[in-house]
Design a protein around this motif. Structure first.
Motif, PDB file in Angstrom:
ATOM      1  N   ARG A   5      -0.384  41.980  41.934  1.00 15.15           N
ATOM      2  CA  ARG A   5      -0.612  43.422  42.020  1.00 15.15           C
ATOM      3  C   ARG A   5      -1.148  43.804  43.401  1.00 15.15           C
ATOM      4  N   GLY A  18     -16.778  45.363  36.508  1.00 15.10           N
ATOM      5  CA  GLY A  18     -15.637  46.270  36.632  1.00 15.10           C
ATOM      6  C   GLY A  18     -15.652  47.141  37.865  1.00 15.10           C
ATOM      7  N   ILE A  19     -16.585  46.899  38.767  1.00 13.94           N
ATOM      8  CA  ILE A  19     -16.665  47.784  39.933  1.00 13.94           C
ATOM      9  C   ILE A  19     -15.703  47.345  41.042  1.00 13.94           C
ATOM     10  N   GLY A  20     -15.279  46.078  41.003  1.00  5.72           N
ATOM     11  CA  GLY A  20     -14.282  45.641  41.991  1.00  5.72           C
ATOM     12  C   GLY A  20     -14.668  44.410  42.786  1.00  5.72           C
ATOM     13  N   LYS A  21     -15.637  43.635  42.271  1.00  7.76           N
ATOM     14  CA  LYS A  21     -16.086  42.450  43.013  1.00  7.76           C
ATOM     15  C   LYS A  21     -14.958  41.424  43.128  1.00  7.76           C
ATOM     16  N   SER A  22     -14.327  41.123  41.987  1.00  6.99           N
ATOM     17  CA  SER A  22     -13.258  40.122  42.016  1.00  6.99           C
ATOM     18  C   SER A  22     -12.110  40.614  42.878  1.00  6.99           C
ATOM     19  N   THR A  23     -11.830  41.906  42.784  1.00 10.57           N
ATOM     20  CA  THR A  23     -10.702  42.463  43.529  1.00 10.57           C
ATOM     21  C   THR A  23     -10.910  42.305  45.022  1.00 10.57           C
ATOM     22  N   MET A  52     -10.871  52.670  45.535  1.00 10.99           N
ATOM     23  CA  MET A  52     -10.092  51.825  44.619  1.00 10.99           C
ATOM     24  C   MET A  52      -8.757  52.512  44.366  1.00 10.99           C
ATOM     25  N   THR A  53      -7.687  51.816  44.642  1.00  7.63           N
ATOM     26  CA  THR A  53      -6.357  52.381  44.410  1.00  7.63           C
ATOM     27  C   THR A  53      -5.642  51.499  43.408  1.00  7.63           C
ATOM     28  N   ASP A  54      -4.391  51.839  43.078  1.00 12.95           N
ATOM     29  CA  ASP A  54      -3.686  50.978  42.123  1.00 12.95           C
ATOM     30  C   ASP A  54      -3.258  49.669  42.771  1.00 12.95           C
ATOM     31  N   ARG A 108      -3.276  39.530  39.061  1.00 15.27           N
ATOM     32  CA  ARG A 108      -3.983  40.436  39.950  1.00 15.27           C
ATOM     33  C   ARG A 108      -3.524  40.235  41.397  1.00 15.27           C
ATOM     34  N   GLY A 140      -5.505  47.752  44.698  1.00  9.82           N
ATOM     35  CA  GLY A 140      -6.725  47.166  45.235  1.00  9.82           C
ATOM     36  C   GLY A 140      -7.552  48.143  46.041  1.00  9.82           C
TER      37      GLY A 140
HETATM   38  P1  TYD Z   1     -12.728  43.775  39.098  1.00 10.22           P
HETATM   39  O1  TYD Z   1     -12.508  43.338  40.490  1.00 10.22           O
HETATM   40  O2  TYD Z   1     -12.156  42.948  38.018  1.00 10.22           O
HETATM   41  O3  TYD Z   1     -14.267  44.041  38.800  1.00 10.22           O
HETATM   42  P2  TYD Z   1     -15.493  43.031  38.733  1.00 10.22           P
HETATM   43  O4  TYD Z   1     -15.033  41.711  39.225  1.00 10.22           O
HETATM   44  O5  TYD Z   1     -16.527  43.665  39.614  1.00 10.22           O
HETATM   45  O6  TYD Z   1     -15.961  42.997  37.331  1.00 10.22           O
HETATM   46  O7  TYD Z   1     -12.132  45.266  39.085  1.00 10.22           O
HETATM   47  C1  TYD Z   1     -11.940  45.912  37.983  1.00 10.22           C
HETATM   48  C2  TYD Z   1     -11.446  47.316  38.019  1.00 10.22           C
HETATM   49  O8  TYD Z   1     -10.639  47.691  39.107  1.00 10.22           O
HETATM   50  C3  TYD Z   1     -10.623  47.424  36.797  1.00 10.22           C
HETATM   51  O9  TYD Z   1     -11.142  48.456  36.021  1.00 10.22           O
HETATM   52  C4  TYD Z   1      -9.247  47.690  37.273  1.00 10.22           C
HETATM   53  C5  TYD Z   1      -9.419  48.238  38.630  1.00 10.22           C
HETATM   54  N1  TYD Z   1      -8.339  47.889  39.554  1.00 10.22           N
HETATM   55  C6  TYD Z   1      -7.629  48.893  40.173  1.00 10.22           C
HETATM   56  O10 TYD Z   1      -7.859  50.081  39.935  1.00 10.22           O
HETATM   57  N2  TYD Z   1      -6.648  48.565  41.072  1.00 10.22           N
HETATM   58  C7  TYD Z   1      -6.359  47.277  41.364  1.00 10.22           C
HETATM   59  O11 TYD Z   1      -5.462  47.015  42.180  1.00 10.22           O
HETATM   60  C8  TYD Z   1      -7.098  46.243  40.721  1.00 10.22           C
HETATM   61  C9  TYD Z   1      -6.814  44.810  40.997  1.00 10.22           C
HETATM   62  C10 TYD Z   1      -8.092  46.588  39.824  1.00 10.22           C
END
Ligand code: TYD
Ligand code: MG
Length: 454
Positions: free
Chosen positions: A140, A101-106, A268-270, A137, A272
């Motif tokens: 978004r 949930g830290i933002g790796k996929s994002t 982290m914003t809304d 995603r 990405g």
């Molecule tokens: P994610 O990339 O799914 O984490 P990981 O792959 O490391 O597990 O990111 C998850 C968090 O980021 C989730 O709690 C939602 C938040 N988020 C935002 O705040 N803004 C965004 O534009 C996106 C895509 C995610």
């Protein structure tokens, strides 16, 4: 379809290498617990190759080896490219670790989106999320088209499809979700992770495709499987940051193609992750009045100076063994600094609980924080704050001496740029020429440094 013939497997101890035909909780040879893992057994005829080494590498002179200039692919995010040492190197394998949930996929989706938009071939492989989730995603994040997507977790099929697709960059999200059909253990097990990663690394080296592996970090802060991937990849990046805030740091802890310990800073914003050009401003907060126990320090991450805040809380302990807590710092350094304060500055801390924290969820592994930490502890103990606008750095020796640190000039410059008016620094780091607007207090011993408190 005929079922693929399963390769034979056995179990081997991670500690002593002892073998067992079946899994058990304890190694029959060295009696260690939970160390057996599944390994492939080479089939008949697959043993040692004896003759015919034609085409195999030979010993050669290093000067004769052709070394073409490295080809780098920009991720479209300057902060990420900076950690990578200037972009993704063709044929390299990068491991991106971090808490769920830290933002790796994002960030990887954003980077691939940028690469695709610039005309590169990018393939995002997900073993965890559905195509719909990823598409949502991507909307978004306002990514354009052109990015290729595959939801699959069998490595054999991934490699077959990648062969046809020929991407320049392949993101594997995550390596723990991948499995090879030749092993029977569950995805995420040490053997599966190792075999899948090995197959993907081979693919990268053979085709020149960049492979980025996402790795989840386990509770004790390690990549699942005892750091098992770190040595097979070319670069290891870790995501850091406190999930309750929007700061995110990517730190390079290994890089065959760039500087070590370089960091990239994001928010982290809304929509990405956005790059932060001036990270120091983000980690420090000016308090309306000076607070005891809070000190701003100047550290250096890779090639970049960074200001951050360290806080300490010292209180009478109700326990026989007082609690000592270091968040974002090394516990051993804290113990050492407490000992120095007690012995060299006469600060009676033996019956106190001491809690310390680096604000903003960053981790500092460098010794330049020592003096600031000592000041924060002393300041909290006596309830005496440090005047507003003061920045501190320096290493503390066991004899109570303040030692110089690397990059003193850059640290002072950064403080000056951010409007700090006073700097407490080691004598050897004092600048030769005065800096405009910044009074430098050069200190030689911990006792002198403590006098700067109000
Ligand atoms: P994610 O990339 O799914 O984490 P990981 O792959 O490391 O597990 O990111 C998850 C968090 O980021 C989730 O709690 C939602 C938040 N988020 C935002 O705040 N803004 C965004 O534009 C996106 C895509 C995610
Ligand atoms: Mg993810």
């Amino acid at each position: 379809m005929p079922k693929a013939k399963k390769e034979k497997t056995a179990f081997q101890c991670r500690e002593c290498g002892g073998a067992a035909p079946k899994w058990s909780g304890q190694c029959p040879e060295c009696l260690a617990w939970n160390t057996l893992e599944e390994v492939r057994v080479p089939g008949a005829g697959g043993g040692l190759r004896l003759a015919n080494y034609a085409g195999d590498p030979a010993v050669q002179d290093i000067g004769q080896v052709a070394a073409p200039a490295m080809q780098r692919i920009a991720s479209g995010m300057a902060e990420l490219d900076r950690v990578l040492g200037g972009g993704l190197v063709a044929g390299s394998v990068v491991l991106l670790g971090g808490d769920p949930g830290i933002g790796k996929s994002t960030i990887l989706l954003q980077a691939l989106g940028n690469i695709a938009a610039a005309g590169g071939k990018a393939l995002y492989l997900s073993g965890e999320e559905s195509a719909e989730q990823i598409a949502l995603r991507a909307r978004r994040l306002e990514l354009g088209g052109g990015l290729r997507l595959l939801c699959e977790n069998r490595v054999e099929r991934v490699l077959a499809l990648a062969e046809a697709e020929r991407p320049a960059v392949l993101v594997v999200d995550s390596i723990q979700a991948m499995m090879t059909e030749t092993l029977q253990s569950a995805p995420g097990s040490v053997a599966q992770v190792r075999e899948s990663a090995a197959a993907l690394v081979r693919y990268a080296k053979q085709t020149g495709c960049v492979v980025v592996l996402v790795g989840h970090v386990t509770k004790d802060g390690q990549l699942a499987g005892p750091r098992l991937l770190e040595h097979v990849v070319d670069a290891v990046l870790y995501f850091e940051g406190d999930r309750s805030t929007s700061f995110r740091l990517i730190r390079g802890i290994k890089n065959r193609y760039g500087a070590l310990n370089e960091i990239g800073v994001f928010a982290m914003t809304d929509r990405g992750l956005k790059e932060v050009g001036n990270p120091s401003a983000m980690f420090i907060q000016r308090h309306p009045e000076a607070l005891p126990g809070s000190v701003i320090f100047a550290t250096r991450e890779g090639t970049r100076p960074l200001l951050a805040e360290v806080q300490a809380l010292v209180d009478k302990s109700a326990q026989v063994n007082p609690r000592r807590l270091a968040v974002g710092l090394e516990p051993n350094r804290l113990a050492m600094i407490l000992a120095v304060l007690q012995r060299m500055a006469g600060c009676p801390l033996y019956d106190r609980d001491v809690f310390t924290n680096i604000v903003g969820g960053i981790r500092v592994g460098e010794t330049g924080v020592d003096l600031a930490l000592a000041l924060a502890i002393y300041s909290s103990f006596y309830g005496r704050p440090l005047a507003d606008g003061t920045v501190v750095f320096g290493e503390l020796g066991l004899a109570g001496e303040i030692r110089p640190v690397q990059g003193g000039q850059e640290r002072l410059k950064e403080a000056q740029n951010l409007g700090f008016t006073r700097a407490v620094v080691p004598k050897a780091n004092a600048p030769k020429k005065p800096l405009r607007g910044l009074t430098v207090v050069a200190v030689g011993r911990v006792g002198d440094a403590l006098e700067v408190l109000c």
